[in-house]
Design a protein around this motif. Structure first.
Motif, PDB file in Angstrom:
ATOM      1  N   GLN A  31      46.245  27.004  51.149  1.00  0.00           N
ATOM      2  CA  GLN A  31      47.313  26.614  50.231  1.00  0.00           C
ATOM      3  C   GLN A  31      48.560  27.375  50.672  1.00  0.00           C
ATOM      4  OE1 GLN A  31      47.166  24.453  47.690  1.00  0.00           O
ATOM      5  NE2 GLN A  31      44.995  24.036  47.918  1.00  0.00           N
ATOM      6  N   ILE A  32      49.548  26.665  51.188  1.00  0.00           N
ATOM      7  CA  ILE A  32      50.742  27.299  51.728  1.00  0.00           C
ATOM      8  C   ILE A  32      51.920  26.967  50.823  1.00  0.00           C
ATOM      9  CG2 ILE A  32      52.278  27.459  53.708  1.00  0.00           C
ATOM     10  CD1 ILE A  32      49.893  26.546  55.439  1.00  0.00           C
ATOM     11  N   LEU A  33      52.560  28.016  50.311  1.00  0.00           N
ATOM     12  CA  LEU A  33      53.736  27.850  49.465  1.00  0.00           C
ATOM     13  C   LEU A  33      54.991  28.109  50.287  1.00  0.00           C
ATOM     14  CD1 LEU A  33      52.711  29.748  46.215  1.00  0.00           C
ATOM     15  CD2 LEU A  33      52.817  27.308  46.560  1.00  0.00           C
ATOM     16  N   PRO A  34      56.099  27.468  49.959  1.00  0.00           N
ATOM     17  CA  PRO A  34      57.352  27.779  50.663  1.00  0.00           C
ATOM     18  C   PRO A  34      57.832  29.187  50.311  1.00  0.00           C
ATOM     19  CG  PRO A  34      57.671  26.025  49.044  1.00  0.00           C
ATOM     20  CD  PRO A  34      56.223  26.365  49.041  1.00  0.00           C
ATOM     21  N   THR A  51      52.645  33.923  50.824  1.00  0.00           N
ATOM     22  CA  THR A  51      52.865  32.474  50.882  1.00  0.00           C
ATOM     23  C   THR A  51      51.617  31.712  51.293  1.00  0.00           C
ATOM     24  OG1 THR A  51      53.614  32.644  53.156  1.00  0.00           O
ATOM     25  CG2 THR A  51      55.305  32.749  51.452  1.00  0.00           C
ATOM     26  N   LEU A  52      50.569  32.377  51.708  1.00  0.00           N
ATOM     27  CA  LEU A  52      49.350  31.717  52.177  1.00  0.00           C
ATOM     28  C   LEU A  52      48.169  32.193  51.338  1.00  0.00           C
ATOM     29  CD1 LEU A  52      48.497  30.179  55.115  1.00  0.00           C
ATOM     30  CD2 LEU A  52      47.110  32.214  55.062  1.00  0.00           C
ATOM     31  N   PHE A  53      47.390  31.231  50.812  1.00  0.00           N
ATOM     32  CA  PHE A  53      46.287  31.561  49.917  1.00  0.00           C
ATOM     33  C   PHE A  53      45.066  30.721  50.248  1.00  0.00           C
ATOM     34  CE2 PHE A  53      50.244  32.077  47.581  1.00  0.00           C
ATOM     35  CZ  PHE A  53      50.135  33.380  47.145  1.00  0.00           C
ATOM     36  N   CYS A  54      43.889  31.299  49.986  1.00  0.00           N
ATOM     37  CA  CYS A  54      42.673  30.488  50.021  1.00  0.00           C
ATOM     38  C   CYS A  54      42.614  29.729  48.689  1.00  0.00           C
ATOM     39  CB  CYS A  54      41.439  31.355  50.240  1.00  0.00           C
ATOM     40  SG  CYS A  54      41.097  32.535  48.930  1.00  0.00           S
ATOM     41  N   ASN A  55      41.727  28.754  48.590  1.00  0.00           N
ATOM     42  CA  ASN A  55      41.678  27.921  47.384  1.00  0.00           C
ATOM     43  C   ASN A  55      41.326  28.723  46.139  1.00  0.00           C
ATOM     44  OD1 ASN A  55      42.400  25.518  48.626  1.00  0.00           O
ATOM     45  ND2 ASN A  55      40.295  25.055  49.213  1.00  0.00           N
ATOM     46  N   SER A  56      40.382  29.654  46.248  1.00  0.00           N
ATOM     47  CA  SER A  56      39.971  30.410  45.064  1.00  0.00           C
ATOM     48  C   SER A  56      41.075  31.358  44.587  1.00  0.00           C
ATOM     49  CB  SER A  56      38.684  31.188  45.340  1.00  0.00           C
ATOM     50  OG  SER A  56      38.886  32.118  46.380  1.00  0.00           O
ATOM     51  N   HIS A  61      45.089  33.120  40.882  1.00  0.00           N
ATOM     52  CA  HIS A  61      46.287  33.933  40.730  1.00  0.00           C
ATOM     53  C   HIS A  61      47.595  33.140  40.640  1.00  0.00           C
ATOM     54  CE1 HIS A  61      44.056  37.610  41.497  1.00  0.00           C
ATOM     55  NE2 HIS A  61      43.519  37.040  42.574  1.00  0.00           N
ATOM     56  N   ILE A  62      47.691  31.999  41.299  1.00  0.00           N
ATOM     57  CA  ILE A  62      48.988  31.357  41.498  1.00  0.00           C
ATOM     58  C   ILE A  62      49.156  30.049  40.724  1.00  0.00           C
ATOM     59  CG2 ILE A  62      50.538  30.390  43.253  1.00  0.00           C
ATOM     60  CD1 ILE A  62      50.240  33.409  43.380  1.00  0.00           C
ATOM     61  N   ASN A  68      53.781  27.054  35.201  1.00  0.00           N
ATOM     62  CA  ASN A  68      54.745  27.578  34.230  1.00  0.00           C
ATOM     63  C   ASN A  68      56.151  27.628  34.822  1.00  0.00           C
ATOM     64  OD1 ASN A  68      52.809  27.909  32.267  1.00  0.00           O
ATOM     65  ND2 ASN A  68      52.431  30.041  32.769  1.00  0.00           N
ATOM     66  N   TYR A  69      56.258  28.028  36.077  1.00  0.00           N
ATOM     67  CA  TYR A  69      57.546  28.102  36.763  1.00  0.00           C
ATOM     68  C   TYR A  69      58.175  26.712  36.860  1.00  0.00           C
ATOM     69  CZ  TYR A  69      60.918  28.919  40.505  1.00  0.00           C
ATOM     70  OH  TYR A  69      62.057  28.971  41.262  1.00  0.00           O
TER      71      TYR A  69
END
Length: 172
Positions: A31-34, A51-56, A61-62, A68-69
């Protein structure tokens, strides 16, 4: 020698590391966020710096914070904005909240949007008495502008706002 593989799908191709738990994840499963995903927030959690996350980790956390954001950003787009020069229109609006300020923005519209975002976080539907200040910044032969603004967040009853300004200037 042991080869690493993706924790989600098991592939060993183009591996990246999760920013929170540092497990190996392939590019298609990550999961890559800008970079500017949470740029309007004033206080961020430490997990939001990555900016880079695993699915779990993304789900844990995000995902809720991102929802909400985005919801707050949609509310901020509907916030009413009144400058100090529009004091005739806002003179009957109560000023209860403390003033908010935004400093060192590169764009005029971004400065107003940041004020509206803070007002939406506070649960207000308008920002009044906005004082927008422009400052010229010179770096050698290059010149740019930096914007700062202050304003009062408030709640405005929509039926008390004059919609037609032609009747406001000449009520008879």
């Amino acid at each position: 020698m042991q080869t690493e593989s993706c924790t989600t799908c098991g592939k060993s191709k183009s591996l990246l590391n999760c920013g929170v738990c540092t497990v190996s994840v392939c590019k298609s499963c990550a999961q890559i966020l800008p970079e500017d995903a949470f740029s309007f927030l004033t206080k961020k959690k430490p997990e939001m710096a990555h900016t880079l996350f695993c699915n779990s980790c993304f789900d844990q956390h995000i995902a809720a914070d991102l929802a909400n954001y985005n919801e707050t950003m949609e509310k901020a787009k509907e916030v009413l904005v009144y400058f100090k020069s529009q004091s005739k229109e806002t003179r009957l609006i109560r000023r209860i909240e403390k003033p908010i300020s935004v400093v060192d923005c590169a764009d005029h519209d971004e400065t107003l949007m940041r004020l509206a975002f803070v007002a939406a976080q506070l649960g207000c539907n308008a920002v009044i008495d906005i004082d927008l200040v422009t400052k010229k910044v010179r770096l050698g032969s290059y010149q740019t502008q930096v914007f700062s603004a202050t304003g009062m967040p408030t709640n405005v009853n929509m039926r008390n706002i004059v919609k037609d300004r032609s009747t406001w200037q000449n009520p008879n």
